[in-house]
Design a protein around this motif. Structure first.
Motif, PDB file in Angstrom:
ATOM      1  N   SER A   1      -9.722  -5.659 -10.743  1.00  8.20           N
ATOM      2  CA  SER A   1      -8.634  -5.176  -9.891  1.00  8.20           C
ATOM      3  C   SER A   1      -7.890  -4.020 -10.536  1.00  8.20           C
ATOM      4  CB  SER A   1      -7.670  -6.319  -9.567  1.00  8.20           C
ATOM      5  OG  SER A   1      -7.192  -6.941 -10.755  1.00  8.20           O
ATOM      6  N   LYS A   2      -7.840  -3.985 -11.867  1.00  5.79           N
ATOM      7  CA  LYS A   2      -7.186  -2.863 -12.554  1.00  5.79           C
ATOM      8  C   LYS A   2      -7.976  -1.572 -12.370  1.00  5.79           C
ATOM      9  CE  LYS A   2      -3.633  -4.919 -14.549  1.00  5.79           C
ATOM     10  NZ  LYS A   2      -2.236  -4.588 -14.177  1.00  5.79           N
ATOM     11  N   GLN A   3      -9.288  -1.687 -12.244  1.00  4.32           N
ATOM     12  CA  GLN A   3     -10.139  -0.509 -12.072  1.00  4.32           C
ATOM     13  C   GLN A   3     -10.306  -0.121 -10.604  1.00  4.32           C
ATOM     14  OE1 GLN A   3     -11.254   1.258 -14.695  1.00  4.32           O
ATOM     15  NE2 GLN A   3     -10.154  -0.200 -15.998  1.00  4.32           N
ATOM     16  N   TYR A   4      -9.938  -0.999  -9.693  1.00 11.11           N
ATOM     17  CA  TYR A   4     -10.106  -0.696  -8.275  1.00 11.11           C
ATOM     18  C   TYR A   4      -9.170   0.450  -7.882  1.00 11.11           C
ATOM     19  CZ  TYR A   4     -10.775  -1.297  -3.300  1.00 11.11           C
ATOM     20  OH  TYR A   4     -11.078  -1.069  -1.986  1.00 11.11           O
ATOM     21  N   PRO A   5      -9.643   1.401  -7.062  1.00  4.70           N
ATOM     22  CA  PRO A   5      -8.836   2.593  -6.738  1.00  4.70           C
ATOM     23  C   PRO A   5      -7.729   2.334  -5.721  1.00  4.70           C
ATOM     24  CG  PRO A   5     -10.936   2.695  -5.616  1.00  4.70           C
ATOM     25  CD  PRO A   5     -11.007   1.483  -6.515  1.00  4.70           C
ATOM     26  N   ALA A   6      -6.965   1.279  -5.937  1.00  5.75           N
ATOM     27  CA  ALA A   6      -5.774   0.990  -5.133  1.00  5.75           C
ATOM     28  C   ALA A   6      -4.941   0.003  -5.927  1.00  5.75           C
ATOM     29  CB  ALA A   6      -6.147   0.386  -3.779  1.00  5.75           C
ATOM     30  N   THR A   7      -3.636   0.104  -5.801  1.00  2.74           N
ATOM     31  CA  THR A   7      -2.765  -0.823  -6.513  1.00  2.74           C
ATOM     32  C   THR A   7      -2.669  -2.142  -5.750  1.00  2.74           C
ATOM     33  OG1 THR A   7      -0.765  -0.127  -5.335  1.00  2.74           O
ATOM     34  CG2 THR A   7      -1.399   1.147  -7.295  1.00  2.74           C
ATOM     35  N   PHE A   8      -2.107  -3.165  -6.404  1.00  2.00           N
ATOM     36  CA  PHE A   8      -1.910  -4.444  -5.742  1.00  2.00           C
ATOM     37  C   PHE A   8      -0.934  -4.311  -4.572  1.00  2.00           C
ATOM     38  CE2 PHE A   8      -4.256  -6.389  -9.058  1.00  2.00           C
ATOM     39  CZ  PHE A   8      -4.584  -7.662  -8.632  1.00  2.00           C
ATOM     40  N   ALA A   9      -0.081  -3.289  -4.615  1.00  5.78           N
ATOM     41  CA  ALA A   9       0.893  -3.106  -3.547  1.00  5.78           C
ATOM     42  C   ALA A   9       0.306  -2.393  -2.336  1.00  5.78           C
ATOM     43  CB  ALA A   9       2.091  -2.312  -4.072  1.00  5.78           C
ATOM     44  N   ALA A  10      -0.885  -1.804  -2.462  1.00  2.00           N
ATOM     45  CA  ALA A  10      -1.481  -1.045  -1.358  1.00  2.00           C
ATOM     46  C   ALA A  10      -1.951  -1.989  -0.255  1.00  2.00           C
ATOM     47  CB  ALA A  10      -2.643  -0.205  -1.875  1.00  2.00           C
ATOM     48  N   GLU A  11      -1.458  -1.755   0.949  1.00  5.10           N
ATOM     49  CA  GLU A  11      -1.808  -2.582   2.100  1.00  5.10           C
ATOM     50  C   GLU A  11      -1.950  -1.680   3.321  1.00  5.10           C
ATOM     51  OE1 GLU A  11       0.604  -6.154   2.578  1.00  5.10           O
ATOM     52  OE2 GLU A  11       1.462  -5.805   0.597  1.00  5.10           O
ATOM     53  N   SER A  12      -3.127  -1.704   3.964  1.00  2.89           N
ATOM     54  CA  SER A  12      -3.359  -0.813   5.091  1.00  2.89           C
ATOM     55  C   SER A  12      -4.485  -1.337   5.966  1.00  2.89           C
ATOM     56  CB  SER A  12      -3.718   0.599   4.591  1.00  2.89           C
ATOM     57  OG  SER A  12      -4.250   1.390   5.620  1.00  2.89           O
ATOM     58  N   ILE A  13      -4.200  -1.602   7.234  1.00  2.00           N
ATOM     59  CA  ILE A  13      -5.249  -2.022   8.158  1.00  2.00           C
ATOM     60  C   ILE A  13      -6.215  -0.876   8.407  1.00  2.00           C
ATOM     61  CG2 ILE A  13      -3.898  -1.425  10.198  1.00  2.00           C
ATOM     62  CD1 ILE A  13      -6.442  -4.342   9.771  1.00  2.00           C
ATOM     63  N   GLU A  14      -5.723   0.355   8.337  1.00  2.00           N
ATOM     64  CA  GLU A  14      -6.601   1.508   8.530  1.00  2.00           C
ATOM     65  C   GLU A  14      -7.666   1.572   7.435  1.00  2.00           C
ATOM     66  OE1 GLU A  14      -3.288   1.691   8.623  1.00  2.00           O
ATOM     67  OE2 GLU A  14      -3.028   1.999  10.798  1.00  2.00           O
ATOM     68  N   GLU A  15      -7.280   1.296   6.182  1.00  2.00           N
ATOM     69  CA  GLU A  15      -8.248   1.308   5.089  1.00  2.00           C
ATOM     70  C   GLU A  15      -9.257   0.170   5.255  1.00  2.00           C
ATOM     71  OE1 GLU A  15     -10.195   2.724   1.790  1.00  2.00           O
ATOM     72  OE2 GLU A  15      -8.589   3.664   2.957  1.00  2.00           O
TER      73      GLU A  15
ATOM     74  N   GLU B   1       0.943  -9.068   0.934  1.00  6.15           N
ATOM     75  CA  GLU B   1       0.640  -9.799   2.154  1.00  6.15           C
ATOM     76  C   GLU B   1      -0.849  -9.647   2.473  1.00  6.15           C
ATOM     77  OE1 GLU B   1       3.447  -9.049   5.282  1.00  6.15           O
ATOM     78  OE2 GLU B   1       5.111  -9.871   4.095  1.00  6.15           O
ATOM     79  N   PHE B   2      -1.243 -10.041   3.678  1.00  6.43           N
ATOM     80  CA  PHE B   2      -2.654 -10.235   3.989  1.00  6.43           C
ATOM     81  C   PHE B   2      -3.468  -8.951   4.079  1.00  6.43           C
ATOM     82  CE2 PHE B   2      -0.991  -9.060   8.008  1.00  6.43           C
ATOM     83  CZ  PHE B   2      -2.039  -8.726   8.868  1.00  6.43           C
ATOM     84  N   LEU B   3      -2.837  -7.785   4.107  1.00 10.27           N
ATOM     85  CA  LEU B   3      -3.569  -6.517   4.156  1.00 10.27           C
ATOM     86  C   LEU B   3      -3.846  -5.945   2.767  1.00 10.27           C
ATOM     87  CD1 LEU B   3      -1.757  -4.787   7.164  1.00 10.27           C
ATOM     88  CD2 LEU B   3      -3.959  -5.970   7.172  1.00 10.27           C
ATOM     89  N   GLN B   4      -3.630  -6.724   1.739  1.00 10.19           N
ATOM     90  CA  GLN B   4      -3.817  -6.275   0.351  1.00 10.19           C
ATOM     91  C   GLN B   4      -5.235  -5.719   0.145  1.00 10.19           C
ATOM     92  OE1 GLN B   4      -3.340  -9.329  -2.740  1.00 10.19           O
ATOM     93  NE2 GLN B   4      -2.107  -7.854  -3.864  1.00 10.19           N
ATOM     94  N   GLU B   5      -5.294  -4.461  -0.296  1.00  8.92           N
ATOM     95  CA  GLU B   5      -6.573  -3.757  -0.345  1.00  8.92           C
ATOM     96  C   GLU B   5      -7.452  -4.145  -1.529  1.00  8.92           C
ATOM     97  OE1 GLU B   5      -5.993   0.486   0.044  1.00  8.92           O
ATOM     98  OE2 GLU B   5      -4.414   0.166   1.531  1.00  8.92           O
ATOM     99  N   VAL B   6      -6.879  -4.689  -2.598  1.00 16.05           N
ATOM    100  CA  VAL B   6      -7.723  -5.051  -3.735  1.00 16.05           C
ATOM    101  C   VAL B   6      -8.676  -6.202  -3.399  1.00 16.05           C
ATOM    102  CG1 VAL B   6      -6.179  -4.205  -5.540  1.00 16.05           C
ATOM    103  CG2 VAL B   6      -5.936  -6.559  -4.691  1.00 16.05           C
TER     104      VAL B   6
END
Length: 361
Positions: A49-63, A110-115
């Motif tokens: 998750s540290k290497q994933y190109p999004a933070t834990f705070a990133a949340e987006s239904i579009e992504e 919340e549930f849209l967390q991108e990681v």
């Protein structure tokens, strides 16, 4: 008996031919839904998750829809209090029975967390169903933070998937990190009959103890969230502390002794000390396999293994790209990994281990 020859007119013959063609085409489509599943292998593009190109705070239904176009943003009505909450859901249209992967978002998300996207990519590739429930969102309201209704939301998510797809009930898996891992352990304790395997990365084991630990870090927002969720400070010998204990794995994880559980923790974790995972392991392990308080204190203070602590520094689920293993021990149905690293989560060890688990029938 007199034999009668039936002569069909050209229009009737045409209709029969079309009907046969449609039936064959429909059958072929149904067969094509069951696409060949490739051999299980490590995902090369995803590590931690540290290497994933999004933070834990990133949340987006579009992504989510960009990467997994088939994902659905669904609503599930709670069987506990009737509230409708959201979840992300993915399942192919195949007719085969498939595993279900339940992924829990972390403490402040919340549930849209991108990681969590790598888990959904795995589900799509290997024909697993995937669901990521909101279970009342970030841990800052009384209904969130492993409350009774939050745990029921997770159970309701499992039942939703079972009602809407062909789920193999012997392969229902649960994974989470940090607050999600804490909740996963509570869900395993409350409903051990559901889970074939539970993967918990850097879990909070005891909310009261973690609150006391965070008093040393006043810049962190976690204690404010804990107080908001509980309605006050979880000070010793208070009703608030009692409520915090009821939401913690520490008071109930013994009920999950028959569930395969994988605990993984960074030996350098300064957010949630590795003692949280070790304490969970000690409850589930055989007495002769437990780690002493002295050894645990040394690990937390020195961020290293104490002299004389026998261990295996390898694990078949970890490989290049994963955090280096410094300690592995398995006992009864629980497995503990301490790795060189911080507050993190590795995708491949999670999925490869879960893939090997089957619920005893």
């Amino acid at each position: 008996m007199k034999r009668t020859n039936i002569i069909l007119s050209s229009p009737i013959r045409l209709l029969i031919s079309i009907s046969v063609l449609v039936t064959v085409s429909f059958s072929s489509c149904r067969e094509n839904k069951n696409f060949p599943i490739p051999p299980i292998e490590r995902m090369q593009e995803y590590t931690t998750s540290k290497q994933y190109p999004a933070t834990f705070a990133a949340e987006s239904i579009e992504e989510w829809r960009k990467q997994i176009p088939e994902v659905q943003n669904i609503a599930i009505k709670s069987t506990a209090d009737g509230q409708v909450d959201s979840a992300l859901y993915f399942a192919s249209e195949s007719d085969r029975k498939k595993p279900l992967l339940v992924v829990l978002h972390s403490w402040s998300s919340e549930f849209l967390q991108e990681v969590s996207l790598p888990y959904a990519h795995w589900a799509k590739k290997y024909d697993w169903a995937f669901i990521q429930p909101n279970y009342r969102g970030a841990f800052e309201t009384p209904e969130a933070m492993a409350s009774d209704v939050a745990i029921q939301d997770i159970v309701d998510a499992v039942h939703y998937a079972m009602e809407h797809d062909h789920i193999d009930s012997s392969r229902v898996y649960l994974v989470g990190s940090s607050g999600g891992a804490m909740t996963a352990l509570v869900a395993a304790s409350r409903h051990p009959e559901l889970w074939a395997g539970v993967m918990a990365w850097v879990p909070v084991f005891d909310i009261v103890d973690w609150y006391q630990f965070n008093l040393n870090y006043p810049h962190r927002h976690y204690n404010d969230q804990i107080c908001a969720a509980l309605g006050g400070e979880p000070l010793p010998d208070t009703e608030v502390a009692k409520e915090a204990k009821q939401r913690s794995p520490s008071t109930q994880i013994h009920q999950a002794k028959d569930v395969p559980i994988f605990l993984a923790h960074g030996i350098n974790d300064l957010l949630v000390p590795p003692s949280h995972s070790i304490r969970a392991f000690n409850i589930l392990a055989a007495p002769e396999d437990t780690i002493s308080q002295e050894q645990m204190d040394y690990i937390v203070a020195e961020q290293a293994l104490p002299p004389g602590l026998d261990s295996t520094a390898t694990d078949k689920y970890f490989a290049q790209g994963d955090p280096p293993v410094v300690f592995e021990r398995s006992s009864n149905n629980v497995k503990l990994i301490l790795y060189k690293g911080v507050h993190d989560m590795a995708y491949n060890p999670s999925l490869l281990w879960l893939n090997d688990q089957r619920k005893r029938q």
